[in-house]
Design a protein around this motif. Structure first.
Motif, PDB file in Angstrom:
ATOM      1  N   GLN A  81       0.820  -1.222   0.000  1.00  0.00           N
ATOM      2  CA  GLN A  81       0.000   0.000   0.000  1.00  0.00           C
ATOM      3  C   GLN A  81       0.857   1.278   0.000  1.00  0.00           C
ATOM      4  O   GLN A  81       0.343   2.377   0.201  1.00  0.00           O
ATOM      5  CB  GLN A  81      -0.953  -0.022   1.199  1.00  0.00           C
ATOM      6  CG  GLN A  81      -1.951  -1.178   1.122  1.00  0.00           C
ATOM      7  CD  GLN A  81      -2.840  -1.320   2.351  1.00  0.00           C
ATOM      8  OE1 GLN A  81      -2.965  -0.395   3.149  1.00  0.00           O
ATOM      9  NE2 GLN A  81      -3.445  -2.488   2.518  1.00  0.00           N
ATOM     10  N   ARG A 203      -5.741 -12.301   6.511  1.00  0.00           N
ATOM     11  CA  ARG A 203      -5.943 -10.838   6.508  1.00  0.00           C
ATOM     12  C   ARG A 203      -6.937 -10.383   7.582  1.00  0.00           C
ATOM     13  O   ARG A 203      -6.631  -9.522   8.380  1.00  0.00           O
ATOM     14  CB  ARG A 203      -6.416 -10.383   5.136  1.00  0.00           C
ATOM     15  CG  ARG A 203      -6.507  -8.878   5.050  1.00  0.00           C
ATOM     16  CD  ARG A 203      -6.844  -8.384   3.660  1.00  0.00           C
ATOM     17  NE  ARG A 203      -6.388  -7.034   3.534  1.00  0.00           N
ATOM     18  CZ  ARG A 203      -5.613  -6.562   2.557  1.00  0.00           C
ATOM     19  NH1 ARG A 203      -5.237  -7.346   1.583  1.00  0.00           N
ATOM     20  NH2 ARG A 203      -5.240  -5.314   2.546  1.00  0.00           N
ATOM     21  N   GLU A 234     -12.072  -2.949  13.871  1.00  0.00           N
ATOM     22  CA  GLU A 234     -11.584  -1.641  13.420  1.00  0.00           C
ATOM     23  C   GLU A 234     -12.742  -0.686  13.148  1.00  0.00           C
ATOM     24  O   GLU A 234     -12.641   0.519  13.401  1.00  0.00           O
ATOM     25  CB  GLU A 234     -10.748  -1.856  12.147  1.00  0.00           C
ATOM     26  CG  GLU A 234     -10.219  -0.594  11.481  1.00  0.00           C
ATOM     27  CD  GLU A 234      -9.332  -0.920  10.283  1.00  0.00           C
ATOM     28  OE1 GLU A 234      -9.197  -2.116   9.924  1.00  0.00           O
ATOM     29  OE2 GLU A 234      -8.758   0.021   9.701  1.00  0.00           O
TER      30      GLU A 234
HETATM   31  N1  GUN Z   1      -8.565  -4.783   7.417  1.00  0.00           N
HETATM   32  C1  GUN Z   1      -8.300  -5.743   6.501  1.00  0.00           C
HETATM   33  N2  GUN Z   1      -7.363  -5.348   5.633  1.00  0.00           N
HETATM   34  C2  GUN Z   1      -7.018  -4.106   5.993  1.00  0.00           C
HETATM   35  C3  GUN Z   1      -6.087  -3.165   5.479  1.00  0.00           C
HETATM   36  O1  GUN Z   1      -5.385  -3.394   4.485  1.00  0.00           O
HETATM   37  N3  GUN Z   1      -6.001  -1.973   6.146  1.00  0.00           N
HETATM   38  C4  GUN Z   1      -6.760  -1.692   7.233  1.00  0.00           C
HETATM   39  N4  GUN Z   1      -6.639  -0.510   7.833  1.00  0.00           N
HETATM   40  N5  GUN Z   1      -7.640  -2.555   7.734  1.00  0.00           N
HETATM   41  C5  GUN Z   1      -7.773  -3.747   7.114  1.00  0.00           C
END
Ligand code: GUN
Ligand code: ZN
Length: 447
Positions: A81, A203, A234
């Motif tokens: 990224q 992931r 998140e």
């Molecule tokens: N959750 C799963 N993949 C990602 C990612 O690439 N970045 C972020 N911030 N959260 C994720």
């Protein structure tokens, strides 16, 4: 035998600072030095003592009046990224689908992966980061590119191929068996080679089927000395989607618990919206919640609750999370960490910030015997900080009278311009990286 004496104001931590006055938590030497031989710290202390110890043929790198600290450690970011930072206008799931899952497809091409890996490592070095834990793309070649670029520079780096077998474009998915086989081969190839460590990297629950999670579980059981990394809690839509895919799980954390993935080598990105019960499960298993402040603000994800982690005795670390994170700089990251915690009514002292970037993150990785402090025998990964690296900082520094003030100015105003030098295993790398990049752009101009 090459011996180097790195001279300046030396600061290294011994323990987690328990308040702004906790002088016992660190060692600060005004006219100090670090004696380095064959990539290791022989000793750090008073310059006068070490000069005698170094012997007549030692080379001296005089960095006065700059600060000398252990290199910074970044515990979560995404190497593919690097060129997708600052992608506009979306929260997590839309951002992944719109930008990231497009960008990561480029890493099917080995030449692209290799070029970005070079730039990624130089960017870390330019920002004073000497060890990082990164996700690569789903393609094994991206892992080869990543570890090869780290190996060329002699860096201690952790990483792994993302395992993802659903809810992503076909070009970015593996299968449970393929994810297992490729991960296994990469562990055999890279884990423990030089300074490389492998991280098994499903992931997150959204992009792995139960079959793939079971494969990740097998890998973790078969390779208990590898790291494990994933994302947890998140974003509210992410939580709803993940838990809908695993209806038998009590909550998001329980998905990973059910597959035996929670242990003291597990790094869980974000951990923003956890219940008390979930945080206690992290505490019981020794798993690490990774606080990524610039990312959490950029994606509008939420505010990490450090005090609940501390109250529960749960481990946590700090990280940039590039490319949702907006900077490779750990200084800028701690600036945002301070502000996020402020919004929560929590305080982050400057000593604690610098502890976190160094020894704190080393402890989160269980690497404190090697990195994160300048103890005798440590790897000579070192950062040299110029507190007047920007003109506005130079002006502000004229009124600073204490070390705490100086550190706070560095974290609040500082960035890569404050990194005067970065030593990797005793070798000065920042100036070298800058020269390499200048040469590469000259070459491009002549093509
Ligand atoms: N959750 C799963 N993949 C990602 C990612 O690439 N970045 C972020 N911030 N959260 C994720
Ligand atoms: Zn991430």
């Amino acid at each position: 035998m090459n011996t180097l004496l790195i001279r300046g104001r030396v600061l290294t931590f011994l323990a987690e600072p328990q308040g702004i006055d906790d002088a016992a938590s660190y060692r600060y030497i005004e006219d100090g030095a670090v004696l380095v031989r064959d990539g290791k710290v022989v000793a750090s202390g008073d310059y006068a003592d070490l000069q005698t110890k170094a012997g007549a043929d030692a080379e001296t790198a005089d960095h006065r009046p700059h600060l000398i600290l252990p290199g910074f450690i970044d515990t979560h970011l995404h190497f593919p990224q690097t060129q997708a930072i600052a992608s506009y206008g979306a929260q997590l799931l839309e951002w992944l689908n719109t930008y990231i899952f497009v960008e990561e497809q480029k890493f099917a091409h080995a030449a692209h992966a290799a070029a970005v890996a070079e730039r990624f490592m130089d960017e870390l070095i330019s920002n004073g980061t000497t060890t990082a834990v990164a996700y690569c793309s789903v393609h094994p070649t991206s892992v080869d590119a990543y570890f090869a670029a780290a190996e060329t520079r002699g860096m201690r780096m952790i990483g792994g191929k993302v395992m993802m077998d659903r809810n992503a474009p076909d070009a970015l998915t593996d299968t449970p068996q393929q994810g297992y086989d490729e991960t296994k081969r990469l562990i055999e190839k890279w884990h423990g080679r030089g300074r490389a460590h492998y991280a098994i990297s499903p992931r997150f629950a959204i992009t792995s089927t139960p079959e793939q999670m079971a494969m990740a579980q097998a890998l973790v059981a078969e390779h208990p000395d590898c790291y494990v990394q994933t994302h947890l809690s998140e974003n509210r839509d992410e939580i709803a989607f993940a838990t809908s895919l695993y209806p038998e799980a009590k909550n998001y954390t329980d998905i990973y618990a059910r597959y035996g993935l929670l242990n003291d080598r597990m790094l869980l990105g974000h951990c923003i919206h956890l219940s008390d019960r979930e945080i206690s499960v992290l505490a019981e298993t020794g798993s690490v919640g990774v606080f990524c402040p610039t990312s959490n603000l950029f994606l509008g994800s939420g505010l990490f609750d450090r005090d609940r982690f501390d109250a529960a005795g749960a481990r946590w670390s700090v990280a940039t999370d590039v490319g949702a994170g907006t900077s490779f700089s750990m200084l800028e990251t701690m600036d945002e960490a301070y502000k996020v915690l402020h919004l929560r009514g929590q305080k982050l002292t400057p000593f604690n910030s610098f502890y976190r970037m160094t020894l704190g993150n080393a402890r989160a990785l269980k690497l404190e015997d090697r990195i994160g402090s300048l103890h005798d025998g440590a790897d000579a990964d070192i950062v040299v900080l110029d507190s007047s690296g920007k003109s506005a900082m130079e002006y502000r520094m004229r009124t600073a009278t204490t070390l705490a003030e100086e550190l706070f100015i560095l974290q609040t105003m500082g960035d890569d311009r404050c990194i005067a030098e970065t030593y990797v295993a005793g070798k000065p790398m920042k100036t070298k990286a800058a020269k390499r990049q200048a040469a590469a752009s000259r070459l491009l101009e002549t093509v």
